[in-house]
Design an enzyme around this catalytic site. Structure first.
Site, short mmCIF file in Angstrom:
data_model
loop_
_atom_site.label_atom_id
_atom_site.label_comp_id
_atom_site.label_asym_id
_atom_site.label_seq_id
_atom_site.Cartn_x
_atom_site.Cartn_y
_atom_site.Cartn_z
N SER A 2 0.82 -1.21 0.00
CA SER A 2 0.00 0.00 0.00
C SER A 2 0.86 1.26 0.00
O SER A 2 1.94 1.29 0.61
CB SER A 2 -0.90 0.03 1.24
OG SER A 2 -1.61 1.25 1.32
N TYR A 4 -2.99 -0.68 9.55
CA TYR A 4 -2.94 -1.03 8.14
C TYR A 4 -1.64 -0.54 7.52
O TYR A 4 -0.92 -1.30 6.85
CB TYR A 4 -4.14 -0.43 7.41
CG TYR A 4 -4.19 -0.77 5.94
CD1 TYR A 4 -4.63 -2.01 5.50
CD2 TYR A 4 -3.82 0.17 4.97
CE1 TYR A 4 -4.68 -2.33 4.15
CE2 TYR A 4 -3.87 -0.13 3.61
CZ TYR A 4 -4.30 -1.39 3.22
OH TYR A 4 -4.34 -1.69 1.89
#
Length: 277
Positions: free
Chosen positions: A169, A182
């Site tokens: 990400s 995350y």
């Protein structure tokens, strides 16, 4: 004058491994496990590999009906479902065995399954904070590590090389203030991929990661309307977000024979919305 798009089948890659009878890593007809493939990016990934002529194991956790829809959308034959809870070592083992058993082995692993739940520190209780972190670590990091071990050991035993591609990400670099677990676990996934790239290269196994920015799926479609959607699209100078198919195309290339020299890379796919050096 325009040139034709490169084909994944135009080149092959050999390697120096432990088996003198090791075969060349093929450009198509491979056995591919995609984790978290019941919908969204996972579905696009499964469809991209199937369209390339590969056979795909469609992993799902609890969304069996949607996984069956993914399976039914794949071109070609020989695709299978591989259900299981990746948050535990036993669950990851069951998924890897189901995939390898159904496909007759594994040549490519795409670690796509992930958890992404909001937990801003200032408004999240300690109990919820700790539980959310545990959930993110179990799926985003440990499941990736466990599936990578299980798939890579099979690739080594098969003797024909392989590919592992991790879905990371942009948030690993720019920060995720409302989703810190995350961002942190995706940064760890990038680091894991680079460590494995060095370790597995002698076996002809390439390992790489992609780091997408915002891309459109049904899960986040509601965020793309109104002012929030305008702000999200404005993050990129292209004035839009990516499609899942664009991310899948990059993963497909990284899993190809011609991408061996990209092993160890973390490929930014964010439309110039976040630039790093």
């Amino acid at each position: 004058m325009t040139s034709a798009a490169p084909s994944l089948s135009t080149e092959t890659s050999s390697f120096t491994g432990t088996s003198p009878s090791a075969r060349v890593f093929p450009p198509t007809g491979r056995r591919v496990l995609v984790s978290g493939a019941s919908r969204g990016l996972g579905r696009a990934l499964a469809q991209a590999f199937a369209a390339n002529g590969d056979r795909v194991a469609v992993h799902f956790g609890s969304r069996r009906e949607e996984a069956e829809e993914t399976l039914g959308s794949l071109v070609g034959t020989g695709h299978v479902l591989a259900g299981g809870d990746l948050s535990t070592p036993d669950g990851a083992l069951a998924v890897a065995e189901a995939a390898a058993g159904g496909l007759g082995g594994l040549d490519v692993l795409v670690n796509n399954a992930a958890v992404n739940l909001p937990h801003p520190l200032a408004t999240t209780s300690y109990e919820d904070w700790a539980a959310t972190w545990q959930g993110h670590v179990s799926v985003n990091l440990l499941a990736t590590a466990n599936l990578s071990h299980l798939a890579a050991r099979r690739m080594i035993e098969q003797g024909g090389g392989g590919r592992i591609v991790n879905v990371g990400s942009r948030g690993a670099f720019r920060g995720e203030p409302d989703h810190p677990a995350y961002g942190a676990t995706k940064a760890a996934v990038h680091a894991l991929g680079q460590s494995l790239a060095v370790h597995l290269a002698p076996y002809g196994i390439g390992v790489a990661s992609v780091a997408p920015g915002f891309f459109e799926t049904e899960r986040v479609a509601h965020r793309l309307s109104g002012a929030e959607g305008e702000a999200i699209r404005a993050q990129s100078p292209f004035g839009r977000v990516a499609s899942a198919d664009e991310i899948a195309a990059a993963v497909l290339w990284l899993a190809s024979p011609v991408a061996e020299w990209a092993s160890g890379t973390v490929l930014d796919l964010n439309g110039a919305s976040y630039l790093r050096t």
